[in-house]
Design an enzyme around this catalytic site. Structure first.
Site, short mmCIF file in Angstrom:
data_model
loop_
_atom_site.label_atom_id
_atom_site.label_comp_id
_atom_site.label_asym_id
_atom_site.label_seq_id
_atom_site.Cartn_x
_atom_site.Cartn_y
_atom_site.Cartn_z
N LYS A 159 -35.37 23.81 32.92
CA LYS A 159 -36.50 23.88 33.86
C LYS A 159 -36.25 25.11 34.72
CE LYS A 159 -39.46 20.76 36.44
NZ LYS A 159 -40.64 20.54 35.58
C1 PLP Z 1 -41.45 19.66 34.95
C2 PLP Z 1 -42.27 19.85 33.75
C3 PLP Z 1 -42.95 18.78 33.13
C4 PLP Z 1 -43.01 17.39 33.70
O1 PLP Z 1 -41.79 16.76 33.72
P1 PLP Z 1 -41.49 15.55 34.68
O2 PLP Z 1 -40.05 15.31 34.51
O3 PLP Z 1 -42.30 14.41 34.20
O4 PLP Z 1 -41.87 15.97 36.05
C5 PLP Z 1 -43.61 19.04 31.94
N1 PLP Z 1 -43.63 20.27 31.41
C6 PLP Z 1 -43.02 21.31 31.99
C7 PLP Z 1 -43.11 22.65 31.36
C8 PLP Z 1 -42.32 21.13 33.17
O5 PLP Z 1 -41.72 22.19 33.75
#
Ligand code: PLP
Length: 291
Positions: A150
């Site tokens: 992330k």
């Molecule tokens: C953070 C994110 C999500 C959602 O993830 P959660 O853990 O449910 O908040 C989905 N796709 C991307 C590209 C993300 O960065």
């Protein structure tokens, strides 16, 4: 509003970082989006674990322990008197020189925690459902920049968002490099067919998502079969229900994909049940704090 910046709580206007910060120069860093519901930080451990995993993957050492990170988050919520809110945790490589080499930033990692109120889409979209469109920009390939990280480098998703907005849509459906359904710009996608739930598998280069996992847990609890399965756009077009999940978005019904009406064009029955169960879960599952 106060912001946590490298150990201190400072006024929003005073929360300044260097223009030499590699998070700013290169998107070199990682982040989390978390939510608090009624003084409970939802799935805090899962978010913190993922943050440290993202950092490990880019060889960045977060200079504080997971326990202190949790404390920083709660402290920021408390000082801003937020029972319900969205939390953004950012850890960037920190200040270095104009070169790429992260070794120059060693020991300068910047930690920021911002808490605020947000709702990603207008409320009526949650009641009426959303219309999404597939965009030409494909999701990053895992061999280049693994979506499991992330990372602050979000241009892949921003390009997709721009394409959707330019076409008059709120949200973009992104495919992977093989043409299979990946996810939307910050949300995962689910469909319902014959009473069973399907979502693309994680190994296909999507993030290990916490809301997605919560929905899979809810399905298990409700004894609804759920499958992690490769999906094409065709499966979306012939699905009976479709919805998106993510911490910021929560759960959003989708009623049209590339002009094809999903089901009867209204948020689906199972979708609504899952939305309700998710709301219930957010009231009990989390780390408690008092203002
Ligand atoms: C953070 C994110 C999500 C959602 O993830 P959660 O853990 O449910 O908040 C989905 N796709 C991307 C590209 C993300 O960065």
């Amino acid at each position: 509003m106060k912001v946590f910046l490298n150990g201190s709580l400072v006024d929003k206007n005073q929360a300044k970082i260097s223009v030499f910060d590699h998070g700013f120069l290169y998107g070199d860093g990682v982040f989390e989006g978390i939510r608090a519901y009624g003084s409970l930080v939802f799935k805090l451990k899962e978010h913190i674990d993922r943050l440290y995993e993202s950092a490990q993957s880019i060889s960045m050492k977060i200079p504080i322990s997971k326990k202190d990170m949790a404390k920083a988050i709660v402290k920021t919520l408390k000082i801003n008197k937020l029972k319900d809110g969205y939390i953004r945790v950012i850890v960037s490589r920190g200040e270095g020189d104009l070169g790429l080499d992260p070794r120059k930033c060693k020991g300068n990692e910047t930690i920021v925690v911002i808490t605020d109120k947000i709702s990603l889409y207008p409320k009526e979209l949650y009641d009426k459902g959303m219309d999404i469109i597939t965009v030409p920009t494909v999701r990053n390939i895992p061999e280049a920049l693994n979506p499991q990280i992330k990372s602050l480098n979000y241009l892949n998703n921003i390009l997709a968002k721009i394409e959707a907005v330019n076409s008059g849509y709120q949200e973009a459906l992104m495919l992977d490099h093989l043409g299979y359904v990946a996810e939307c710009t910050g949300d995962n996608i689910f469909i319902v067919k014959n009473g069973e739930i399907y979502t693309p598998p994680q190994c296909m280069g999507i993030l290990r998502c916490i809301t997605r996992d919560a929905v899979l847990d809810i399905s298990k609890k409700l004894k609804i079969s759920a499958h992690e399965h490769v999906l094409t756009r065709h499966e979306l077009f012939i699905s009976q229900e479709c919805f998106l999940t993510g911490t910021a978005a929560e759960i959003v019904p989708v009623i049209k994909v590339d002009g094809r009406i999903v089901g009867d064009g209204n948020p689906g029955k199972l979708t609504k049940i899952i939305m309700k169960e998710f709301k219930k879960l957010t009231k009990v599952d989390g780390v408690k704090y008092t203002l």
